[in-house]
Write a protein that holds these residues in place. Sequence first.
Motif, PDB file in Angstrom:
ATOM      1  N   ARG A 141      20.662 -21.870 -16.480  1.00 30.04           N
ATOM      2  CA  ARG A 141      21.841 -21.893 -17.156  1.00 30.04           C
ATOM      3  C   ARG A 141      22.801 -21.160 -15.861  1.00 30.04           C
ATOM      4  NH1 ARG A 141      20.563 -18.591 -22.376  1.00 30.04           N
ATOM      5  NH2 ARG A 141      23.050 -18.364 -22.402  1.00 30.04           N
ATOM      6  N   PHE A 160      26.732 -19.289 -15.527  1.00 31.79           N
ATOM      7  CA  PHE A 160      27.559 -18.460 -16.164  1.00 31.79           C
ATOM      8  C   PHE A 160      28.958 -18.214 -15.284  1.00 31.79           C
ATOM      9  CE2 PHE A 160      23.879 -17.074 -17.916  1.00 31.79           C
ATOM     10  CZ  PHE A 160      24.092 -16.808 -19.444  1.00 31.79           C
ATOM     11  N   ASP A 161      30.035 -18.239 -15.695  1.00 36.44           N
ATOM     12  CA  ASP A 161      31.235 -17.769 -14.969  1.00 36.44           C
ATOM     13  C   ASP A 161      31.180 -16.188 -14.913  1.00 36.44           C
ATOM     14  OD1 ASP A 161      32.248 -20.312 -14.688  1.00 36.44           O
ATOM     15  OD2 ASP A 161      33.148 -20.205 -16.358  1.00 36.44           O
ATOM     16  N   SER A 198      31.110 -16.167  -7.867  1.00 36.80           N
ATOM     17  CA  SER A 198      32.205 -16.621  -9.171  1.00 36.80           C
ATOM     18  C   SER A 198      31.202 -17.141 -10.257  1.00 36.80           C
ATOM     19  CB  SER A 198      33.155 -17.426  -8.721  1.00 36.80           C
ATOM     20  OG  SER A 198      32.527 -18.918  -8.645  1.00 36.80           O
ATOM     21  N   ARG A 199      30.060 -17.569  -9.759  1.00 37.13           N
ATOM     22  CA  ARG A 199      29.104 -17.942 -10.999  1.00 37.13           C
ATOM     23  C   ARG A 199      27.597 -17.510 -10.808  1.00 37.13           C
ATOM     24  NH1 ARG A 199      29.288 -24.547 -11.206  1.00 37.13           N
ATOM     25  NH2 ARG A 199      29.171 -24.415  -8.809  1.00 37.13           N
ATOM     26  N   GLU A 226      33.401 -12.581 -14.585  1.00 33.66           N
ATOM     27  CA  GLU A 226      34.487 -12.293 -14.399  1.00 33.66           C
ATOM     28  C   GLU A 226      34.588 -10.844 -15.108  1.00 33.66           C
ATOM     29  OE1 GLU A 226      36.884 -14.392 -17.472  1.00 33.66           O
ATOM     30  OE2 GLU A 226      36.413 -16.326 -16.882  1.00 33.66           O
ATOM     31  N   ARG A 233      30.305 -15.004 -18.826  1.00 34.98           N
ATOM     32  CA  ARG A 233      31.067 -16.051 -19.575  1.00 34.98           C
ATOM     33  C   ARG A 233      31.041 -17.504 -19.544  1.00 34.98           C
ATOM     34  NH1 ARG A 233      34.865 -12.528 -21.738  1.00 34.98           N
ATOM     35  NH2 ARG A 233      35.718 -10.837 -20.338  1.00 34.98           N
ATOM     36  N   ASN A 234      31.052 -18.166 -20.563  1.00 33.42           N
ATOM     37  CA  ASN A 234      31.150 -19.581 -20.330  1.00 33.42           C
ATOM     38  C   ASN A 234      29.662 -20.116 -20.163  1.00 33.42           C
ATOM     39  OD1 ASN A 234      31.937 -22.337 -20.573  1.00 33.42           O
ATOM     40  ND2 ASN A 234      32.652 -22.272 -18.646  1.00 33.42           N
ATOM     41  N   SER A 235      28.679 -19.744 -20.852  1.00 35.80           N
ATOM     42  CA  SER A 235      27.343 -20.023 -20.399  1.00 35.80           C
ATOM     43  C   SER A 235      27.190 -21.699 -20.815  1.00 35.80           C
ATOM     44  CB  SER A 235      26.421 -19.439 -21.258  1.00 35.80           C
ATOM     45  OG  SER A 235      24.894 -19.915 -21.342  1.00 35.80           O
ATOM     46  N   ARG A 236      26.359 -22.604 -19.698  1.00 33.11           N
ATOM     47  CA  ARG A 236      26.204 -23.844 -20.069  1.00 33.11           C
ATOM     48  C   ARG A 236      24.891 -24.205 -19.506  1.00 33.11           C
ATOM     49  NH1 ARG A 236      30.185 -21.836 -16.475  1.00 33.11           N
ATOM     50  NH2 ARG A 236      30.592 -23.091 -14.785  1.00 33.11           N
TER      51      ARG A 236
END
Length: 301
Positions: free
Chosen positions: A207, A209-210, A187-188, A212, A217-220
């Motif tokens: 980094r 990511f999620d 999932s990541r 999907e 998505r949702n990079s941090r």
Amino acid sequence: MKQNDYEVHDARFRSLIQANAPLEKIAGDCLWTEGPAYFPAWDMLVWSDIPNNRMMRWAPGMGVGVFRINANFSNGNTRDHEGRLVSCEHGRRCISRTEHDGSVAVLVSHFEGRRFNSPNDLIVDSQGTIWFTDPDYGIMSDYEGFRADGELGGCHVYALARGEREARRVADDFVKPNGLAFSPDESRLYIADSGASHVEGGPRHIRVFDVEGGVLRNSRVFIEMSNGMPDGFRVDEYGNVWSSAADGVHCYSPQGELLGKILLPEVVSNLTFGGLNRNRLFITATSSVYSVYVGVRGAGR
């Protein structure tokens, strides 16, 4: 607190290691070791010695030997679902696969008609898709490949679906994307950026990511490396991330907390879980390869 070859930052780290298990040097005399891949069918480790343009192998009771010479400056390696070796090649700027008969096939070498820079590291997900990073380390000089100009205008991350001939770009905002690994449930996706190697003040982080439907998505930022920069890394069965670093292997919780370190005398480039129970960590570090038994298994099959 330091104990033998370990540095404990969080009490949880004690259950992830075998404190009495020695760190063993199983190979040396290389120039820059990378891309360890373990093959359980033969209880064998394969890795790249990039500047020497060769791949090496080690097995218990057999010791060290040459797996392949003139290896096209291979870097990252992994296994696919059929137990075949899949490699990143700097020399041919491609992803290749070693078939069961020993022949080597190029799976992909271009994106939208332009050559990759120098594929660096790769993983295969549960659907057989190959995810890989493409920094330009292998074309910056003639030491780990052949000096050349990049054709893609940057260093990106790609995915090649099983049976496909064309890759798709999944991330395009990295300076120098490097190692990558999935969480146990996929999932990541974690991806290292080692841009600080050649860019002053550049990134030295991992980094996350999620994932999907194959889209990131949702990079941090997951972690900032405290010593050196992240290169290759792997994830264990509980989702902890074991990353290369300048002073050894750093272990992080799924929340990005530094749990502890395995200290090594050389800069670490990459690592993988192996052994018949997936509880033996194989570590490529500058000119050598090390191994140590740990208290956890690597994620995946």
